[in-house]
Design a protein around this motif. Structure first.
Motif, short mmCIF file in Angstrom:
data_model
loop_
_atom_site.label_atom_id
_atom_site.label_comp_id
_atom_site.label_asym_id
_atom_site.label_seq_id
_atom_site.Cartn_x
_atom_site.Cartn_y
_atom_site.Cartn_z
N LYS A 89 -6.23 -2.85 6.89
CA LYS A 89 -4.88 -3.42 6.79
C LYS A 89 -4.80 -4.73 7.57
CE LYS A 89 -1.74 0.52 6.15
NZ LYS A 89 -0.88 -0.05 5.08
N GLN A 90 -5.34 -4.72 8.77
CA GLN A 90 -5.29 -5.91 9.61
C GLN A 90 -6.17 -7.03 9.06
OE1 GLN A 90 -3.16 -6.38 12.10
NE2 GLN A 90 -2.37 -4.34 11.59
N ALA A 91 -7.24 -6.65 8.38
CA ALA A 91 -8.14 -7.66 7.81
C ALA A 91 -7.54 -8.31 6.58
CB ALA A 91 -9.49 -7.03 7.47
N VAL A 92 -6.92 -7.51 5.69
CA VAL A 92 -6.39 -8.02 4.43
C VAL A 92 -5.00 -8.63 4.60
CG1 VAL A 92 -5.71 -7.41 2.08
CG2 VAL A 92 -7.74 -6.36 3.11
N GLN A 93 -4.14 -7.96 5.36
CA GLN A 93 -2.77 -8.42 5.62
C GLN A 93 -2.01 -8.73 4.33
OE1 GLN A 93 -3.10 -11.60 8.57
NE2 GLN A 93 -3.25 -10.09 10.20
N GLU A 94 -1.88 -7.71 3.52
CA GLU A 94 -1.13 -7.84 2.27
C GLU A 94 0.34 -7.48 2.50
OE1 GLU A 94 -2.07 -6.07 -2.01
OE2 GLU A 94 -1.06 -4.62 -0.73
N PRO A 118 -4.86 -0.98 2.68
CA PRO A 118 -4.61 0.14 1.76
C PRO A 118 -3.51 1.04 2.29
CG PRO A 118 -6.50 0.64 3.14
CD PRO A 118 -6.04 -0.73 3.55
N SER A 119 -3.13 2.03 1.50
CA SER A 119 -2.10 2.97 1.93
C SER A 119 -2.68 3.95 2.94
CB SER A 119 -1.58 3.75 0.72
OG SER A 119 -0.85 4.89 1.13
N ASN A 120 -2.10 3.97 4.14
CA ASN A 120 -2.55 4.91 5.15
C ASN A 120 -2.26 6.36 4.74
OD1 ASN A 120 -3.75 3.24 7.06
ND2 ASN A 120 -1.88 2.95 8.24
N HIS A 121 -1.10 6.56 4.10
CA HIS A 121 -0.77 7.92 3.65
C HIS A 121 -1.82 8.44 2.67
CE1 HIS A 121 3.16 7.15 5.42
NE2 HIS A 121 3.52 8.40 5.16
N ALA A 122 -2.20 7.60 1.72
CA ALA A 122 -3.21 8.01 0.74
C ALA A 122 -4.56 8.23 1.41
CB ALA A 122 -3.33 6.97 -0.37
#
Length: 205
Positions: A89-94, A118-122
């Motif tokens: 998440k921190q790398a992509v920052q979408e 990506p989705s953390n929940h998933a």
């Protein structure tokens, strides 16, 4: 510390934004009871996987030390997959899709900096499902169905694009599998290193 603004972050809407909008629109036209059910599962459904792990732990109380290793490792593998997802998440920052597409969603739109891919929940759900397959086939089947439902619910409530949940499922499953296969293949040896008596006491509570 330098912060990334919403305008500077990655916009993933070109990938499957149209599909996302269609799903969010369907949610707006769905019966309120259905939206409430899906929203509730999206928010609190991860508790299902914790419950399944508790069942696995309880069942391991009456089995061998190798099974205890599998039961106790399941939450650890899940947490490690979450760490990988968070780093991505921190790398992509979408940006969240509700920020990029300016749509009204069932779930409140997160603040800038709460990244989408990506989705953390998933990820958590998929990692838990894979880990539970090694503990019990029955628990693995239930967890897999729960993981797919969790992933779909995150799009329904507007929290993620479809590609976010697909990536989350892939990350969770891959990390858990890569760690679980060698660990559980040598579960007896691991049990010996950790101490069979200690493992039994941990599982027995």
């Amino acid at each position: 510390m330098h912060s990334v603004t919403s305008a500077q972050a990655y916009d993933g809407s070109a990938i499957d934004g149209a599909v996302y909008v269609d799903v969010v629109d369907a949610a707006h036209h769905a019966p309120s009871w259905l939206d409430g059910l899906i929203s509730g599962y999206s928010t609190y459904g991860l508790a299902l996987f914790a419950f399944l792990m508790l069942i696995g732990w309880w069942q391991a109380r009456h089995q061998d030390a190798a099974q205890a290793v599998k039961a106790l490792a399941a939450p650890v593998l899940t947490v490690l997959a979450f760490v990988v997802s968070t780093l991505l998440k921190q790398a992509v920052q979408e940006n969240r899709p509700c920020q990029s597409l300016h749509v009204i969603t069932l779930e409140a739109c997160p603040a800038t900096g709460d990244w989408s891919f990506p989705s953390n929940h998933a990820t958590l759900a998929a990692a838990a499902a894979v880990a539970l397959w090694f503990v019990s086939t029955r628990l693995g089947v239930i967890a897999t169905l729960g993981a797919l439902a969790m992933a779909a619910s995150r799009v329904w409530v507007g929290a993620h694009y479809p590609h976010d949940i697909a990536a989350g499922l892939a990350v969770g499953a891959l990390v858990a599998t890569l760690l679980a296969v060698p660990l559980f293949r040598h579960a007896d040896a691991v049990a010996g290193v950790l101490g069979r008596g200690r493992l039994r006491s941990l599982v027995a509570g």
